[in-house]
Motif scaffolding. Sequence first.
Motif, PDB file in Angstrom:
ATOM      1  N   GLU A 284       6.189  -8.928 -11.421  1.00  0.00           N
ATOM      2  CA  GLU A 284       5.119  -8.521 -12.331  1.00  0.00           C
ATOM      3  C   GLU A 284       3.820  -9.052 -11.994  1.00  0.00           C
ATOM      4  OE1 GLU A 284       5.972  -8.659 -16.662  1.00  0.00           O
ATOM      5  OE2 GLU A 284       7.571  -7.185 -16.439  1.00  0.00           O
ATOM      6  N   SER A 285       3.950  -9.939 -11.109  1.00  0.00           N
ATOM      7  CA  SER A 285       2.615 -10.360 -10.408  1.00  0.00           C
ATOM      8  C   SER A 285       1.884  -9.248  -9.435  1.00  0.00           C
ATOM      9  CB  SER A 285       2.581 -11.667  -9.716  1.00  0.00           C
ATOM     10  OG  SER A 285       3.144 -11.528  -8.441  1.00  0.00           O
ATOM     11  N   LEU A 286       2.352  -8.052  -9.162  1.00  0.00           N
ATOM     12  CA  LEU A 286       1.726  -7.213  -8.602  1.00  0.00           C
ATOM     13  C   LEU A 286       0.659  -6.675  -9.333  1.00  0.00           C
ATOM     14  CD1 LEU A 286       4.991  -5.568  -6.542  1.00  0.00           C
ATOM     15  CD2 LEU A 286       3.175  -6.747  -5.770  1.00  0.00           C
ATOM     16  N   LYS A 287      -0.449  -6.363  -8.842  1.00  0.00           N
ATOM     17  CA  LYS A 287      -1.782  -5.868  -9.659  1.00  0.00           C
ATOM     18  C   LYS A 287      -2.585  -5.231  -8.824  1.00  0.00           C
ATOM     19  CE  LYS A 287      -0.939  -8.798 -13.264  1.00  0.00           C
ATOM     20  NZ  LYS A 287      -0.212  -8.373 -14.212  1.00  0.00           N
ATOM     21  N   SER A 288      -2.935  -3.959  -9.342  1.00  0.00           N
ATOM     22  CA  SER A 288      -3.725  -2.832  -8.403  1.00  0.00           C
ATOM     23  C   SER A 288      -4.988  -2.836  -9.132  1.00  0.00           C
ATOM     24  CB  SER A 288      -3.081  -1.484  -8.969  1.00  0.00           C
ATOM     25  OG  SER A 288      -3.010  -1.007 -10.385  1.00  0.00           O
ATOM     26  N   GLY A 289      -5.184  -3.483 -10.436  1.00  0.00           N
ATOM     27  CA  GLY A 289      -6.561  -3.308 -10.947  1.00  0.00           C
ATOM     28  C   GLY A 289      -6.504  -2.353 -12.060  1.00  0.00           C
ATOM     29  N   LYS A 290      -5.362  -1.663 -12.278  1.00  0.00           N
ATOM     30  CA  LYS A 290      -5.158  -0.706 -13.036  1.00  0.00           C
ATOM     31  C   LYS A 290      -3.944  -0.654 -14.037  1.00  0.00           C
ATOM     32  CE  LYS A 290      -7.677   2.769  -9.963  1.00  0.00           C
ATOM     33  NZ  LYS A 290      -7.735   2.901  -8.632  1.00  0.00           N
ATOM     34  N   GLY A 291      -4.128  -0.672 -15.251  1.00  0.00           N
ATOM     35  CA  GLY A 291      -3.360  -1.183 -16.206  1.00  0.00           C
ATOM     36  C   GLY A 291      -2.019  -0.277 -16.089  1.00  0.00           C
ATOM     37  N   ALA A 292      -2.541   0.930 -15.995  1.00  0.00           N
ATOM     38  CA  ALA A 292      -1.428   2.159 -16.553  1.00  0.00           C
ATOM     39  C   ALA A 292      -0.729   2.169 -15.084  1.00  0.00           C
ATOM     40  CB  ALA A 292      -2.396   3.245 -16.527  1.00  0.00           C
ATOM     41  N   MET A 293      -1.188   1.777 -13.950  1.00  0.00           N
ATOM     42  CA  MET A 293      -0.468   2.156 -12.668  1.00  0.00           C
ATOM     43  C   MET A 293       0.513   0.838 -12.608  1.00  0.00           C
ATOM     44  SD  MET A 293      -1.743   2.010  -8.929  1.00  0.00           S
ATOM     45  CE  MET A 293      -0.411   1.886  -7.397  1.00  0.00           C
TER      46      MET A 293
ATOM     47  N   THR B 188       0.767  -1.033  -0.068  1.00  0.00           N
ATOM     48  CA  THR B 188       0.162  -0.013   0.058  1.00  0.00           C
ATOM     49  C   THR B 188       0.862   1.379  -0.013  1.00  0.00           C
ATOM     50  OG1 THR B 188       0.031   0.158   2.524  1.00  0.00           O
ATOM     51  CG2 THR B 188      -1.792  -1.333   1.219  1.00  0.00           C
ATOM     52  N   GLY B 189       0.288   2.268  -0.515  1.00  0.00           N
ATOM     53  CA  GLY B 189       1.099   3.804  -0.579  1.00  0.00           C
ATOM     54  C   GLY B 189       0.126   4.879  -0.849  1.00  0.00           C
ATOM     55  N   THR B 190       0.830   5.774  -1.226  1.00  0.00           N
ATOM     56  CA  THR B 190      -0.040   7.146  -1.223  1.00  0.00           C
ATOM     57  C   THR B 190       0.403   7.646  -2.491  1.00  0.00           C
ATOM     58  OG1 THR B 190       1.660   8.520   0.061  1.00  0.00           O
ATOM     59  CG2 THR B 190      -0.213   7.544   1.260  1.00  0.00           C
ATOM     60  N   SER B 191      -0.208   8.462  -3.009  1.00  0.00           N
ATOM     61  CA  SER B 191       0.128   9.656  -3.964  1.00  0.00           C
ATOM     62  C   SER B 191      -0.932  10.851  -4.131  1.00  0.00           C
ATOM     63  CB  SER B 191      -0.380   8.911  -5.459  1.00  0.00           C
ATOM     64  OG  SER B 191      -1.752   9.155  -5.682  1.00  0.00           O
ATOM     65  N   THR B 192      -0.010  11.916  -4.600  1.00  0.00           N
ATOM     66  CA  THR B 192      -0.942  13.237  -4.769  1.00  0.00           C
ATOM     67  C   THR B 192      -2.356  13.279  -5.146  1.00  0.00           C
ATOM     68  OG1 THR B 192       0.139  13.664  -6.767  1.00  0.00           O
ATOM     69  CG2 THR B 192       1.184  14.636  -5.011  1.00  0.00           C
ATOM     70  N   LEU B 193      -2.704  12.287  -5.712  1.00  0.00           N
ATOM     71  CA  LEU B 193      -4.182  12.131  -6.193  1.00  0.00           C
ATOM     72  C   LEU B 193      -5.020  11.000  -4.968  1.00  0.00           C
ATOM     73  CD1 LEU B 193      -6.076  12.556  -8.365  1.00  0.00           C
ATOM     74  CD2 LEU B 193      -5.595  10.488  -9.333  1.00  0.00           C
ATOM     75  N   HIS B 194      -4.517   9.739  -4.935  1.00  0.00           N
ATOM     76  CA  HIS B 194      -5.380   9.071  -3.958  1.00  0.00           C
ATOM     77  C   HIS B 194      -4.397   7.812  -3.486  1.00  0.00           C
ATOM     78  CE1 HIS B 194      -4.873   6.364  -7.266  1.00  0.00           C
ATOM     79  NE2 HIS B 194      -5.570   6.846  -8.053  1.00  0.00           N
ATOM     80  N   ASP B 195      -4.784   7.301  -2.440  1.00  0.00           N
ATOM     81  CA  ASP B 195      -4.128   6.106  -1.849  1.00  0.00           C
ATOM     82  C   ASP B 195      -4.296   4.945  -2.854  1.00  0.00           C
ATOM     83  OD1 ASP B 195      -3.412   7.854   0.289  1.00  0.00           O
ATOM     84  OD2 ASP B 195      -4.845   6.674   1.541  1.00  0.00           O
ATOM     85  N   TRP B 196      -3.297   3.918  -2.909  1.00  0.00           N
ATOM     86  CA  TRP B 196      -3.300   2.936  -3.811  1.00  0.00           C
ATOM     87  C   TRP B 196      -2.790   1.598  -3.058  1.00  0.00           C
ATOM     88  CZ3 TRP B 196       1.389   0.518  -4.193  1.00  0.00           C
ATOM     89  CH2 TRP B 196       2.586   1.501  -3.709  1.00  0.00           C
ATOM     90  N   GLU B 197      -3.024   0.545  -3.635  1.00  0.00           N
ATOM     91  CA  GLU B 197      -2.781  -0.814  -3.035  1.00  0.00           C
ATOM     92  C   GLU B 197      -2.640  -1.914  -4.262  1.00  0.00           C
ATOM     93  OE1 GLU B 197      -6.792  -3.218  -2.167  1.00  0.00           O
ATOM     94  OE2 GLU B 197      -6.219  -1.586  -0.694  1.00  0.00           O
ATOM     95  N   GLU B 198      -1.625  -2.683  -3.951  1.00  0.00           N
ATOM     96  CA  GLU B 198      -1.240  -3.561  -5.249  1.00  0.00           C
ATOM     97  C   GLU B 198      -1.126  -5.061  -4.395  1.00  0.00           C
ATOM     98  OE1 GLU B 198       2.305  -2.492  -6.972  1.00  0.00           O
ATOM     99  OE2 GLU B 198       1.179  -1.494  -8.742  1.00  0.00           O
ATOM    100  N   VAL B 199      -1.498  -5.984  -5.062  1.00  0.00           N
ATOM    101  CA  VAL B 199      -1.559  -7.339  -4.498  1.00  0.00           C
ATOM    102  C   VAL B 199      -0.762  -8.324  -5.311  1.00  0.00           C
ATOM    103  CG1 VAL B 199      -3.044  -9.439  -3.969  1.00  0.00           C
ATOM    104  CG2 VAL B 199      -4.014  -7.337  -3.572  1.00  0.00           C
ATOM    105  N   ALA B 200       0.156  -9.084  -4.795  1.00  0.00           N
ATOM    106  CA  ALA B 200       0.838 -10.006  -5.218  1.00  0.00           C
ATOM    107  C   ALA B 200       0.178 -11.323  -5.633  1.00  0.00           C
ATOM    108  CB  ALA B 200       2.020 -10.399  -4.305  1.00  0.00           C
TER     109      ALA B 200
END
Length: 200
Positions: free
Chosen positions: A85-94, A45-57
């Motif tokens: 490359e198995s880390l996935k956020s559900g958003k391809g661009a991210m 999990t992390g943060t950005s200037t737009l919103h918090d985010w998470e990625e699942v392995a």
Amino acid sequence: MQYHTTHRQSLLKAAILWITFALVPLSLSAQNFKLNNGEGEVMVTGTSTLHDWEEVAEQKSGSITLDNTGELPKINSLKFTVEAESLKSGKGAMDKNTYKALETKKYKQIVFELKSVKSISPITATSDRYRVVATGNLTIAGSTNTIDLPFNLTIKEDKVLLEGKKPLKMTDYNIEPPKALLGTITTGDEIEVLFNTVWK
């Protein structure tokens, strides 16, 4: 001459038997468990200037060897691997920005490998759960740091559970926090790895 040869053979057989029986308790006391990829979860999990985010392995592997014959369990070895490359956020661009920052074409895996156990103590007097602080090498994007990894260890008959979390900084691993939309969105340097894993 025949006597000496026979005597020598008898001594050799006795020595082999003694070594075999001496090693049996060691092999029985140490149990090896493999990480079950289909159960549990590893999340970043992390943060950005737009919103918090998470990625699942989605792809993880590893092994842990335990000796549970003493008053406290002993962790003989622990290795844990995530396919980058198995880390996935559900958003391809991210995900694409993440893989670029991690240089996944060159560095395929994120790996933690145990060096020593700093401390281990029971969570309650009658529990099979223990609080552990393990020291090991964490390698991300080709950079390795020695870290202390705290986690709870639960020992059952046929499986082991490891649960914990660890804050990290991307820049400690020479990773430039990803940016998006021509740099208008910047990811925070600080991240947290949360894990709830099952080993069988």
